[in-house]
Each structure stands twice: as structure tokens, then as C-alpha cells.
Write an enzyme that holds these catalytic residues in place. Structure first.
Site, PDB file in Angstrom:
ATOM      1  N   HIS A 213      -0.216  -0.216 -10.331  1.00 33.55           N
ATOM      2  CA  HIS A 213      -0.786  -1.262  -9.469  1.00 33.55           C
ATOM      3  C   HIS A 213      -1.893  -1.991 -10.244  1.00 33.55           C
ATOM      4  O   HIS A 213      -3.079  -1.888  -9.927  1.00 33.55           O
ATOM      5  CB  HIS A 213      -1.336  -0.620  -8.192  1.00 33.55           C
ATOM      6  CG  HIS A 213      -1.609  -1.600  -7.092  1.00 33.55           C
ATOM      7  ND1 HIS A 213      -0.649  -2.391  -6.521  1.00 33.55           N
ATOM      8  CD2 HIS A 213      -2.759  -1.916  -6.437  1.00 33.55           C
ATOM      9  CE1 HIS A 213      -1.173  -3.148  -5.584  1.00 33.55           C
ATOM     10  NE2 HIS A 213      -2.468  -2.878  -5.518  1.00 33.55           N
TER      11      HIS A 213
ATOM     12  N   ARG B  78       0.839  -1.186   0.000  1.00 33.81           N
ATOM     13  CA  ARG B  78       0.000   0.000   0.000  1.00 33.81           C
ATOM     14  C   ARG B  78       0.881   1.244   0.000  1.00 33.81           C
ATOM     15  O   ARG B  78       1.908   1.296   0.678  1.00 33.81           O
ATOM     16  CB  ARG B  78      -0.927   0.033   1.234  1.00 33.81           C
ATOM     17  CG  ARG B  78      -2.037  -1.012   1.218  1.00 33.81           C
ATOM     18  CD  ARG B  78      -3.077  -0.690   0.143  1.00 33.81           C
ATOM     19  NE  ARG B  78      -4.175  -1.655   0.145  1.00 33.81           N
ATOM     20  CZ  ARG B  78      -4.223  -2.743  -0.593  1.00 33.81           C
ATOM     21  NH1 ARG B  78      -3.195  -3.062  -1.370  1.00 33.81           N
ATOM     22  NH2 ARG B  78      -5.287  -3.537  -0.557  1.00 33.81           N
TER      23      ARG B  78
ATOM     24  N   GLU C  19      -2.660   8.249  -5.440  1.00 36.60           N
ATOM     25  CA  GLU C  19      -2.882   7.455  -6.646  1.00 36.60           C
ATOM     26  C   GLU C  19      -4.106   7.971  -7.388  1.00 36.60           C
ATOM     27  O   GLU C  19      -5.171   8.119  -6.786  1.00 36.60           O
ATOM     28  CB  GLU C  19      -3.040   5.983  -6.271  1.00 36.60           C
ATOM     29  CG  GLU C  19      -1.764   5.377  -5.703  1.00 36.60           C
ATOM     30  CD  GLU C  19      -1.869   3.874  -5.455  1.00 36.60           C
ATOM     31  OE1 GLU C  19      -2.962   3.323  -5.665  1.00 36.60           O
ATOM     32  OE2 GLU C  19      -0.851   3.270  -5.068  1.00 36.60           O
TER      33      GLU C  19
END
Length: 373
Positions: A124, A77, A106
Site C-alpha cells: 500500500h 482498507r 499490516e
């Protein structure tokens, strides 16, 4: 990750306070404290959810404790590693390289990290790869086979039927179980070793499986992103190596119904008892000290072990006031006059780390813990 590293004949050090050391050793890894992990590791990989306690857990101080030339991987994370401190450590040569799959913001936009050739960054998006889609299809097939074979599914979206009479009795105490778990996890230090649940009163005469599930949910809430429900609670506990014992008692000397959660670790043991007060969960005892408190969801509990002597309450209240932190309620439990005492304060605001350090440094204060509800 551990199995992959061991296949390359690497020595694997693991720090996870919520997995028994026996399970870590069974994987062929060595359980250690964070200080040793930082000092001895050539490669460090993070595998923790982002919580209040893990946000920024690797920063300038931790980089200084690491080997020169260490390499870091964060695919867990964003926010676990302080990105500015990481960039500084890479440019200073302390960190030889880093690989990041997640970021504090993000999408991350433009960031100096992208300009550093010793830092690899990737989106990701592992779930969108061909391999991940194949894995998802296999997972679905395996879970269908589990259900057809009479085994519980791993990721259910529905809960099993609970008898109406059971739900009527234990329903008000589900939140009690979850509250006790939430508080216990945040008060405990060291490696978790034992979990014991005691049920007293009429609730002990019914199926306590839902109560156990919500206790597991509470224990995991502050440290994990897993969604715990009635179906998967036992499976998740087993996957972590948690052996949970249960005690059933038809009555209690003080309360009509009571739940007692005892959690042990390598460093300490905490016992928290609770009940439902006007259908609201309440904490009535911490270890052997009586504390009658109805916490508010979304608030904070400041738990202080201290000497029972004049001025302690005023000292703490003045200090919190000086940091502009409002107290909504307070309870004090003590073993005897001028003996050992416990102050539990409900706060509207989250104290900064500096405020907690100032409280811990106060005269007569033995320990300070913050619980986020």
C-alpha cells in the site's frame, strides 16, 4: 473508478447508501442494492473505509451470491474482505482472480494468499510513487490558488474565527449536533435523500454554521474517514451531493435550546432531537417519542421498536443478561399505553451479531439497531 470503467464501455453498478442516487446517475452509473451488485458484476472494487459495519462485509455468504468467475479488487482498507473466505473462493474457482493492496494485518507477514497465483498482492505505497508526489505538488498549488482567489481550501488544518459571543452560546451544543448525526446515520436504512436541521431558542439567533459543521461531522463519522471541520464541512457535504436545509426558530415550547435533525432515505425517515443537559449532550426525542438520555462516549445504544405490553423490558433484559451484556441505563418512550414503543438501552459491551439476531427474533420486537458512540 466509474469514469475509467465507463471509458471502456462497461456497465457500472454502484452501491453507496450515503450518496444521493442522482449523483450516481450523473456519473453515468446505476445505483443498486448490494444483492444485485453481487449477482450481476464481473468485476467488484471496494471503496469504503473500515468501520464496524464494513469489517468482513464480503465473506463466504457474499461470494456465494456472486457470479462464477468474478474478479475482486480491494485497494481501500484491509479487513473489508474476509481473506480466508477469499482464498477459499479462489481455490474453489468461484472467484477467478483478486488484486489486493491492503490486508487485515499490516504488514501482513507470510500469508497463504501470497502463494496463490490467481491473487495479485501489492504494498500500500501508492503515495510514494512519482505520480503521487506530482499529484501532491499540484494539489498544494491548486489550494494556494483557491485561497488567493477567495475560495476555501479543501484540506485546512485550522478553523475560521468564531465570534466569542457565538462560541459562548453554541459551544455546549456542538457535541449535541455531532451526537445527533452519529446516531441518525446508524439508525437510518436505505439511500440517503434529505437532511434537515432545525435550531430552536437562543442558539437560532447566532451563527449556526459551527452547529451545521458538527452535524455533518457526526453523519460522516460512522461511515467515513474524512476529517470534517468548520472550514471543509460544507465542501464535503456538497461533494457528496448533500443538500442540507436549515430552519431557525426563536423559541421552543419545551426546551430553552433544542437541535432537531431529520434525515430521510429511500426506505425511511428518522428525526432525532437533542439539547445540552448540564453541559453534556442529551437525546430528548426520537421521531415523535420522548427519550431523555445522556449517552456516554465509547459506549453503545441498543434501539428497539416494540409493542408496549407487560414483559417486554424483562424479556430484553433477560436476553442481554444471558449473553453477558451489561445495561448501564434504559429509557422507554411510547405513543400510548399498549401502543407503539421505543426502548433505548445504554450498553457497556458490544452485542455480537448472534445476540442482535436473537433480540430481533423476540416476540413483540419490530426492529433492532445498534449505535456505536
Amino acid at each position: 473508478m466509474a469514469r475509467g470503467a465507463l471509458a471502456f464501455e462497461m456497465s457500472v453498478l454502484v452501491h453507496d447508501p450515503f450518496v444521493p442516487v442522482e449523483r450516481v446517475r450523473a456519473l453515468g452509473a446505476l445505483p443498486v442494492e448490494l444483492d444485485r451488485l453481487y449477482a450481476e458484476s464481473d468485476f467488484i472494487s471496494t471503496h469504503t473505509p473500515l468501520t464496524a459495519s464494513t469489517r468482513g462485509m464480503i465473506g463466504r455468504e457474499q461470494f456465494a451470491a456472486m457470479k462464477d468467475g468474478v474478479r475482486l479488487v480491494n485497494a481501500a482498507r484491509g479487513g473489508i474482505i474476509d481473506e480466508d473466505d477469499l482464498l477459499e473462493a479462489v481455490r474453489a474457482g468461484k472467484v477467478a482472480g483478486a488484486a489486493l493492496d491492503v490486508f487485515t494485518a499490516e504488514p501482513p507477514g507470510q500469508h497463504p494468499l501470497f502463494e496463490e497465483e490467481r491473487i495479485i498482492v501489492t504494498p500500500h505505497l501508492a503515495g510514494s510513487t512519482v505520480e503521487a508526489q506530482q499529484r501532491i505538488a499540484i494539489d498544494i498549488a491548486e489550494q494556494v490558488l483557491d485561497v488567493l482567489g477567495g475560495r476555501p481550501p479543501r484540506y485546512p488544518v485550522n478553523a475560521p474565527l468564531v465570534a466569542p459571543e457565538t462560541l459562548e452560546m453554541v459551544g455546549p451544543y456542538l457535541a449535541v449536533s455531532e451526537l445527533l448525526g452519529t446516531v441518525a446515520t446508524q439508525l437510518l436504512s436505505g439511500q440517503l435523500t434529505t437532511i434537515d436541521l432545525g435550531f430552536f431558542g437562543e442558539i437560532a439567533e447566532h451563527d449556526v454554521t459551527p452547529l451545521k459543521a458538527f452535524a455533518i461531522r457526526g453523519l460522516l463519522g460512522p461511515i467515513s474517514e474524512q476529517n470534517v471541520n468548520l472550514v471543509n464541512a460544507s465542501s464535503i457535504a456538497n461533494s457528496r451531493g448533500w443538500a442540507i436545509t436549515e430552519r431557525l426558530h426563536s423559541s421552543h415550547e419545551e426546551f430553552h435550546n433544542l437541535i432537531e435533525l431529520r434525515v430521510g432515505s429511500s426506505d425511511s425517515e428518522i428525526t432525532i432531537s437533542g439539547t445540552a443537559s448540564h453541559s453534556r449532550p442529551s437525546i430528548v426525542r426520537v421521531n415523535d417519542l420522548d427519550i431523555d438520555l445522556v449517552p456516554e462516549a465509547g459506549g453503545y445504544l441498543l434501539v428497539c421498536e416494540n409493542e408496549d405490553r407487560p414483559g417486554m423490558i424483562g424479556q430484553l433484559g433477560t436476553l442481554l443478561g444471558g449473553h453477558d451484556i451489561n445495561i448501564s441505563a434504559m429509557r422507554v418512550g411510547r405513543s400510548s399505553p399498549r401502543g407503539r414503543a421505543l426502548m433505548v438501552l445504554m450498553l457497556d459491551d458490544e452485542p455480537a451479531a448472534a445476540s442482535l439476531d436473537a433480540i430481533a427474533a423476540g416476540e413483540g420486537i419490530a426492529s433492532v439497531r445498534l449505535v456505536r458512540l
